[in-house]
Design a protein around this motif. Structure first.
Motif, PDB file in Angstrom:
ATOM      1  N   UNK A 319       0.822  -1.216   0.000  1.00  0.00           N
ATOM      2  CA  UNK A 319       0.000   0.000   0.000  1.00  0.00           C
ATOM      3  C   UNK A 319       0.855   1.266   0.000  1.00  0.00           C
ATOM      4  N   UNK A 320       2.177   1.089  -0.128  1.00  0.00           N
ATOM      5  CA  UNK A 320       3.130   2.204  -0.166  1.00  0.00           C
ATOM      6  C   UNK A 320       3.057   3.054   1.103  1.00  0.00           C
ATOM      7  N   UNK A 321       2.977   2.391   2.234  1.00  0.00           N
ATOM      8  CA  UNK A 321       2.938   3.074   3.530  1.00  0.00           C
ATOM      9  C   UNK A 321       4.249   2.813   4.257  1.00  0.00           C
ATOM     10  N   UNK A 322       4.832   3.860   4.813  1.00  0.00           N
ATOM     11  CA  UNK A 322       6.078   3.701   5.564  1.00  0.00           C
ATOM     12  C   UNK A 322       5.857   2.780   6.758  1.00  0.00           C
ATOM     13  N   UNK A 323       6.846   1.979   7.067  1.00  0.00           N
ATOM     14  CA  UNK A 323       6.708   1.073   8.204  1.00  0.00           C
ATOM     15  C   UNK A 323       8.062   0.873   8.881  1.00  0.00           C
ATOM     16  N   UNK A 324       8.001   0.430  10.122  1.00  0.00           N
ATOM     17  CA  UNK A 324       9.200   0.016  10.836  1.00  0.00           C
ATOM     18  C   UNK A 324       8.844  -1.179  11.713  1.00  0.00           C
ATOM     19  N   UNK A 325       9.857  -1.965  12.056  1.00  0.00           N
ATOM     20  CA  UNK A 325       9.643  -3.189  12.823  1.00  0.00           C
ATOM     21  C   UNK A 325      10.513  -3.144  14.076  1.00  0.00           C
ATOM     22  N   UNK A 326       9.870  -3.210  15.230  1.00  0.00           N
ATOM     23  CA  UNK A 326      10.581  -3.232  16.507  1.00  0.00           C
ATOM     24  C   UNK A 326      10.399  -4.617  17.106  1.00  0.00           C
ATOM     25  N   UNK A 327      11.446  -5.433  17.100  1.00  0.00           N
ATOM     26  CA  UNK A 327      11.306  -6.806  17.593  1.00  0.00           C
ATOM     27  C   UNK A 327      11.035  -6.852  19.089  1.00  0.00           C
ATOM     28  N   UNK A 328      10.432  -7.954  19.521  1.00  0.00           N
ATOM     29  CA  UNK A 328      10.195  -8.174  20.943  1.00  0.00           C
ATOM     30  C   UNK A 328      10.815  -9.490  21.373  1.00  0.00           C
ATOM     31  N   UNK A 329      10.892  -9.708  22.659  1.00  0.00           N
ATOM     32  CA  UNK A 329      11.390 -10.982  23.169  1.00  0.00           C
ATOM     33  C   UNK A 329      10.301 -12.020  22.947  1.00  0.00           C
ATOM     34  N   UNK A 330      10.574 -12.984  22.109  1.00  0.00           N
ATOM     35  CA  UNK A 330       9.559 -13.982  21.814  1.00  0.00           C
ATOM     36  C   UNK A 330       9.276 -14.847  23.048  1.00  0.00           C
ATOM     37  N   UNK A 331       8.073 -15.388  23.125  1.00  0.00           N
ATOM     38  CA  UNK A 331       7.623 -16.117  24.311  1.00  0.00           C
ATOM     39  C   UNK A 331       8.567 -17.248  24.704  1.00  0.00           C
ATOM     40  N   UNK A 332       9.062 -17.991  23.713  1.00  0.00           N
ATOM     41  CA  UNK A 332       9.944 -19.124  24.021  1.00  0.00           C
ATOM     42  C   UNK A 332      11.191 -18.661  24.760  1.00  0.00           C
ATOM     43  N   UNK A 333      11.780 -17.571  24.326  1.00  0.00           N
ATOM     44  CA  UNK A 333      13.004 -17.064  24.942  1.00  0.00           C
ATOM     45  C   UNK A 333      12.714 -16.521  26.342  1.00  0.00           C
ATOM     46  N   UNK A 334      11.678 -15.690  26.456  1.00  0.00           N
ATOM     47  CA  UNK A 334      11.354 -15.082  27.740  1.00  0.00           C
ATOM     48  C   UNK A 334      10.911 -16.099  28.774  1.00  0.00           C
ATOM     49  N   UNK A 335      10.024 -16.999  28.379  1.00  0.00           N
ATOM     50  CA  UNK A 335       9.469 -17.970  29.331  1.00  0.00           C
ATOM     51  C   UNK A 335      10.501 -19.008  29.730  1.00  0.00           C
ATOM     52  N   UNK A 336      11.328 -19.438  28.807  1.00  0.00           N
ATOM     53  CA  UNK A 336      12.365 -20.403  29.180  1.00  0.00           C
ATOM     54  C   UNK A 336      13.313 -19.797  30.213  1.00  0.00           C
ATOM     55  N   UNK A 337      13.624 -18.507  30.056  1.00  0.00           N
ATOM     56  CA  UNK A 337      14.495 -17.832  31.022  1.00  0.00           C
ATOM     57  C   UNK A 337      13.822 -17.718  32.388  1.00  0.00           C
ATOM     58  N   UNK A 338      12.536 -17.399  32.402  1.00  0.00           N
ATOM     59  CA  UNK A 338      11.815 -17.202  33.656  1.00  0.00           C
ATOM     60  C   UNK A 338      11.465 -18.527  34.338  1.00  0.00           C
TER      61      UNK A 338
END
Length: 474
Positions: A319-338
């Motif tokens: 659609x020719x719209x500007x975008x950006x992507x801000x990654x997050x901590x995926x559930x597998x990584x976060x939950x395995x650590x916790x």
């Protein structure tokens, strides 16, 4: 929130101070800065308060307190050593719905004085509600250190131009973009360095640019639940958003970090419940961005791991719209650590594979001959969906029945629950856990008992005792 912070306009308003000692003097000094009309009732005045009286900055109306003096008062402060008098003043004011503060007696205060950082006209107030004054002092020191002393001058100069800017832009959104662009540029630095003329020139030039509003879509991963796991960049984008479209898995703590005047639109989906379709979400994103708005698509975990982020950004690109992507901590990584479960380990796991419990469309099927490899940890997102079928096929293709498994719900939050069992026990334990959940399969699960550190009261390792423990917990 135990107290609602308010900023009161006390200019020319009558304030009553009962007491004339050093404590009263400290309150009077603060009130005079706010241009209040200070009236004092006290048997005697300390030297500092007496000096204010001689300078005609306060009025000494009586030596003895009388309820008649409460008439036409905006708020009252009792700062005496007479406990009975303080109690009497509080009771009278409370009955008359009059703001009252009995110094050093939190139970007799309808309002409290916060810690103040003064960069007038910018005022920042901090309070712990009287629970942690030392912590509050440390926070104040940190904030004081990062705020320039001349920051108030930036606000004063901007205030003089506010009406001009308002008349130059038709929409609130356009005006907001103008000020954001100005404050993020060299304009602020010139004022802080006493270069007011140059700052004004920059303001005028920016005002004449009249650039068209251009919308943007930001894909933001909110992390697995704990608001502390939201990235700094993600927080910054949430503070700049005009509209936020958020999913069901985004925690309330993270939603509270969104800029207060941003519009929030819930677009969460849930298995078995009729909700907004993915096609409608994409159309809404594009529609809002074409209005010139900064649109944030906020998703739990990471948007590119089973989050359909790729589909939404592809649509923005088309659609020719500007975008950006801000990654997050995926559930597998976060939950395995916790949960203290390392997804890889030199002795037990040479790799990790992520799959989803959802059944794929287009006749796509998982390759279970690869997934059953004991030297790979298997993580199943939406772990309770088709978990029984997945476990049966893993066993069929050679994974040992005794393979350790962990099922985790509400991971990384204070409600995190962990159930440890075996691959062939999924039928017994799957109904004991809330959805959505994460399923971890592999020898590394055995590290949980040794390395668990977060919310360990909600961890169950003995399959025979799980049901009883869950009942007691509820």
């Amino acid at each position: 929130m135990n107290y609602l912070p308010l900023f009161l306009d006390l200019t020319s308003k009558n304030i009553l101070i009962v007491g004339g000692g050093e404590v009263a003097f400290n309150k009077i000094t603060l009130l005079l800065k706010a241009n209040a009309k200070v009236n004092v009732i006290a048997k005697d005045l300390c030297t500092d308060v007496e000096n204010l009286l001689h300078e005609n900055k306060i009025t000494w109306i009586s030596r003895e307190f009388d309820s008649l003096f409460l008439k036409k008062m905006f708020l009252v402060i009792a700062a005496t050593n007479d406990l009975k008098l303080n109690q009497y003043v509080f009771k009278l004011c409370n009955n008359r719905c009059l703001f009252v503060n009995v110094v050093d007696d939190k139970s007799k205060c309808s309002f409290i004085f916060p810690s103040i950082i003064d960069r007038s006209p910018i005022i920042i107030s901090l309070s712990s509600g009287g629970t942690a004054p030392v912590l509050l002092r440390l926070l104040r020191e940190k904030i004081e250190s990062i705020l320039p002393m001349k920051l108030g001058k930036v606000a004063k100069i901007s205030g003089k131009w506010r009406e001009v800017v308002k008349n130059s832009f038709n929409s609130l959104l356009a005006r907001r973009r103008f000020w954001e662009k100005l404050f993020k540029g060299i304009f602020t630095e010139h004022i802080l360095n006493e270069n007011t003329e140059q700052a004004t020139r920059i303001l005028k030039n920016t005002l004449q640019e009249h650039t068209l509003l251009k919308g943007q879509i930001s894909l933001v991963g909110a992390g697995p639940g704990d608001s502390g796991l939201l990235t700094l960049r993600g927080l910054q984008v949430l503070q700049q958003a005009d509209v936020v479209l958020y999913d069901r898995l985004v925690s309330k703590d993270i939603l509270n970090l969104i800029r207060r005047d941003a519009k929030r639109i819930y677009v969460g989906k849930r298995v078995g419940v009729k909700t907004i379709s993915q096609e409608k979400i994409i159309k809404l994103l594009i529609f809002l961005a074409r209005q010139g708005k900064r649109v944030v698509r906020l998703k739990g975990g990471d948007s590119f791991i089973f989050g359909r982020g790729g589909e939404e950004i592809e649509a923005a690109k088309n659609a020719d719209i500007d975008f950006q992507i801000i990654p997050g901590i995926t559930s597998a990584i976060g939950i395995s650590a916790y949960t203290g479960i390392p997804l890889t380990h030199r002795k037990y796991s040479h790799g990790v594979v992520f799959i989803t419990g959802h059944k794929y469309k287009n006749n796509f099927v998982n390759n279970f001959s690869i997934l059953c490899n004991p030297f790979y940890t298997l993580v199943v997102y939406m772990g309770t969906l088709n978990a029984i079928e997945i476990s049966e096929k893993l066993i069929m293709y050679g994974r040992l029945k005794s393979t350790p498994i962990a099922i985790i719900s509400e991971g990384t939050t204070m409600n995190q629950k962990v159930i440890i069992g075996r691959l062939d026990e999924i039928k017994k334990i799957i109904h004991l856990i809330k959805t959505p959940s994460l399923l971890i399969i592999g020898e590394v699960v055995l590290f949980h008992e040794k390395l668990k550190w977060f919310n360990t009261n909600h961890s169950f390792n003995n399959i025979d005792n799980i049901s009883n423990s869950i009942i007691k917990l509820i």
